[in-house]
Design a protein around this motif. Structure first.
Motif, short mmCIF file in Angstrom:
data_model
loop_
_atom_site.label_atom_id
_atom_site.label_comp_id
_atom_site.label_asym_id
_atom_site.label_seq_id
_atom_site.Cartn_x
_atom_site.Cartn_y
_atom_site.Cartn_z
N ILE A 1 11.67 -17.81 -12.90
CA ILE A 1 11.44 -16.36 -12.74
C ILE A 1 11.45 -15.68 -14.10
N ASP A 2 12.32 -16.16 -14.99
CA ASP A 2 12.46 -15.56 -16.32
C ASP A 2 11.16 -15.56 -17.12
N GLU A 3 10.25 -16.48 -16.81
CA GLU A 3 9.00 -16.57 -17.58
C GLU A 3 8.12 -15.33 -17.40
N CYS A 4 8.31 -14.59 -16.30
CA CYS A 4 7.37 -13.50 -16.03
C CYS A 4 8.00 -12.22 -15.47
N ILE A 5 9.28 -12.23 -15.16
CA ILE A 5 9.87 -11.09 -14.42
C ILE A 5 9.67 -9.75 -15.12
N ASP A 6 9.67 -9.75 -16.47
CA ASP A 6 9.61 -8.46 -17.18
C ASP A 6 8.31 -7.69 -16.93
N GLY A 7 7.21 -8.41 -16.65
CA GLY A 7 5.93 -7.69 -16.48
C GLY A 7 5.54 -7.46 -15.02
N LEU A 8 6.34 -7.91 -14.08
CA LEU A 8 5.89 -7.89 -12.68
C LEU A 8 5.98 -6.51 -12.03
N ASP A 9 4.99 -6.22 -11.17
CA ASP A 9 5.04 -5.03 -10.32
C ASP A 9 5.61 -5.39 -8.95
N ILE A 10 5.39 -6.65 -8.56
CA ILE A 10 5.86 -7.13 -7.25
C ILE A 10 6.42 -8.53 -7.45
N GLY B 1 0.82 -1.22 0.00
CA GLY B 1 0.00 0.00 0.00
C GLY B 1 0.85 1.26 0.00
N LYS B 2 1.92 1.26 0.75
CA LYS B 2 2.78 2.45 0.85
C LYS B 2 3.46 2.75 -0.48
N TYR B 3 3.87 1.71 -1.20
CA TYR B 3 4.63 1.93 -2.44
C TYR B 3 3.73 1.95 -3.68
N LYS B 4 2.50 1.50 -3.58
CA LYS B 4 1.61 1.48 -4.74
C LYS B 4 0.39 2.36 -4.49
N ASN B 5 0.56 3.41 -3.69
CA ASN B 5 -0.52 4.36 -3.43
C ASN B 5 -1.83 3.69 -3.04
N LYS B 6 -1.73 2.71 -2.19
CA LYS B 6 -2.91 1.99 -1.67
C LYS B 6 -3.76 1.38 -2.78
N LYS B 7 -3.11 1.09 -3.88
CA LYS B 7 -3.86 0.49 -5.00
C LYS B 7 -3.56 -1.02 -4.99
N PHE B 8 -4.59 -1.81 -4.78
CA PHE B 8 -4.39 -3.26 -4.68
C PHE B 8 -5.03 -3.99 -5.86
N THR B 9 -5.23 -3.29 -6.96
CA THR B 9 -5.76 -3.96 -8.15
C THR B 9 -4.88 -3.61 -9.35
N GLY B 10 -5.05 -4.39 -10.42
CA GLY B 10 -4.28 -4.13 -11.65
C GLY B 10 -2.80 -4.42 -11.48
N LEU B 11 -2.46 -5.25 -10.51
CA LEU B 11 -1.04 -5.54 -10.26
C LEU B 11 -0.65 -6.90 -10.83
N ASN B 12 0.59 -6.99 -11.30
CA ASN B 12 1.16 -8.29 -11.69
C ASN B 12 2.06 -8.73 -10.55
N ILE B 13 1.66 -9.80 -9.89
CA ILE B 13 2.34 -10.20 -8.65
C ILE B 13 2.96 -11.58 -8.82
N GLY B 14 4.27 -11.65 -8.71
CA GLY B 14 4.97 -12.94 -8.76
C GLY B 14 5.22 -13.42 -7.34
N ILE B 15 4.99 -14.69 -7.10
CA ILE B 15 5.26 -15.26 -5.77
C ILE B 15 6.13 -16.48 -6.01
N CYS B 16 7.30 -16.48 -5.44
CA CYS B 16 8.31 -17.46 -5.85
C CYS B 16 8.89 -18.23 -4.66
N GLY B 17 9.09 -19.53 -4.85
CA GLY B 17 9.80 -20.31 -3.83
C GLY B 17 9.02 -21.51 -3.38
N ASP B 18 9.03 -21.74 -2.08
CA ASP B 18 8.34 -22.90 -1.49
C ASP B 18 6.90 -22.52 -1.19
N LEU B 19 6.06 -22.62 -2.22
CA LEU B 19 4.67 -22.16 -2.09
C LEU B 19 3.81 -23.21 -1.39
#
Ligand code: NCD
Length: 360
Positions: free
Chosen positions: A211-220, A142-160
């Motif tokens: 990570i290479d499959e999506c890193i270019d478009g990610l916001d987080i 919220g602090k870095y994206k002006n409290k906007k929690f939509t329209g984001l490309n979010i990568g989550i990586c590791g031991d999911l």
């Protein structure tokens, strides 16, 4: 407001906002809150290792003018003499005004809340959930994206599979719409379906193995470590073959393809999944993220301590079950003392056990 804080999604969005807004105000005007919890005592009962969660809870209470008691590892407590969770919680309820508990079994915080006469905060229950980490993750976003929690490309990586911070974060994001999730993991470490069900409505979910499959478009990009301590007890997954490959390590070559305003987050501790020199990149926000954890936990302590509710809203939505949970990592199967816990199912999740959410 609920009495306990067990699962982030027990709160309404208006309540999340209240916590975030209060944390913002504390961050801007800390002196205003210096005596807010004077004469209040927080007990931190940490049955599992922790640096950030435990110390930031303690720091939060001390900054509010309160005091802290507790243990860090069971070695110095009567748990090592065989004391049950029930007895420990009943005793500590008489010594403290609020309890933060971390425990290796899924559902342990919920079980503790049934024994406690004071509010209980889930500071991580096995591979299940870690809702206060989600509070600080969302507060940071919220602090870095002006409290906007939509329209984001979010990568989550590791031991999911075993990362409880991932489970809580995905569940929280299911309250928002219009985000794209890129779940980047080795196929053996995918997110359990139950944490994706609600997220599928209004969001897109993609599965990646690099990570290479999506890193270019990610916001987080939310990096996590391999939860080595969980693998020893995980049936059928030999530890030696469960390692990371280079595709799951964030290095400079991969980062070179990323957006200039990418947020690199990590609940910490990190191992080798982020190249060490990336710490100096201005997109690496994980140390800031950990720092913000103090303010959000201050807000949570204030709100839970001011509220007189006796039951959790979560508890009200649970029903008696006839079948006992068979998950060996569920608190119901911890020891004889927990056999007195009511057998409950989660009405919103089919026949899942209300403690660990594993389906019966
Ligand atoms: C996390 C946890 O304990 O689940 N740490 C934390 O609380 N910041 C993540 C981890 O241990 O990998």
């Amino acid at each position: 407001m609920v009495r306990d804080f067990l699962d982030f999604n027990d709160l309404t969005m208006a309540q999340w906002d209240r916590i975030f807004n209060l944390a913002d105000d504390i961050y801007e005007n800390p002196a205003k809150y210096a005596d807010h919890c004077k004469n209040k005592i927080l007990a931190t009962l940490f049955y599992e290792p922790s640096t950030r969660t435990q110390l930031s809870f303690q720091s939060a209470m001390l900054k509010l003018g309160g005091s802290v008691i507790g243990f860090s590892g069971v070695g110095g407590s009567s748990v090592s003499k065989g004391e049950s969770l029930k007895d420990t919680i009943k005793i500590v309820s008489g010594y403290a005004d609020i309890i933060a508990i971390r425990h290796p079994k899924a559902g342990s915080a919920f079980a503790a809340s049934l024994y406690a006469s004071v509010p209980v905060i889930n500071a991580g229950d096995g591979v299940h959930l870690h809702p206060t980490q989600t509070l600080l993750d969302l507060f940071t976003i919220g602090k870095y994206k002006n409290k906007k929690f939509t329209g984001l490309n979010i990568g989550i990586c590791g031991d999911l599979l075993n990362g409880r911070t991932v489970h809580s974060l995905l569940r929280a994001f299911s309250m928002y719409r219009g985000n794209n999730f890129y779940l980047i993991s080795n196929p053996d470490f995918k997110v359990p379906e139950k944490y994706l069900k609600a997220l599928q409505t209004g969001n897109q979910i993609f599965t990646c193995e690099a990570i290479d499959e999506c890193i270019d478009g990610l916001d987080i990009i939310y990096m996590t470590r391999l939860q080595k301590e969980r693998l020893v007890s995980l049936d059928g997954v030999p530890f030696e073959t469960a390692g990371y490959d280079m595709n799951l390590i964030l290095d400079h070559t991969k980062l070179a393809k990323a957006k200039s305003d990418l947020m690199i987050l990590h609940p910490l501790p990190k191992n080798n999944e982020i190249e060490a020199s990336i710490d100096d990149d201005e997109r690496a926000l994980y140390f800031k993220q950990a720092e913000l954890g103090v303010y959000i936990r201050m807000a949570l302590l204030i709100i839970l301590l001011e509220n007189n509710t006796n039951r959790t809203s979560a508890e009200i939505q649970r029903e008696e079950a006839e079948i006992r949970c068979e998950n060996p990592n569920c608190i119901l199967n911890d020891d004889d003392d927990t056999s007195n816990l009511p057998l409950l199912v989660n009405v919103n999740a089919g026949d899942a056990c209300a403690y660990c959410e594993v389906e019966a």
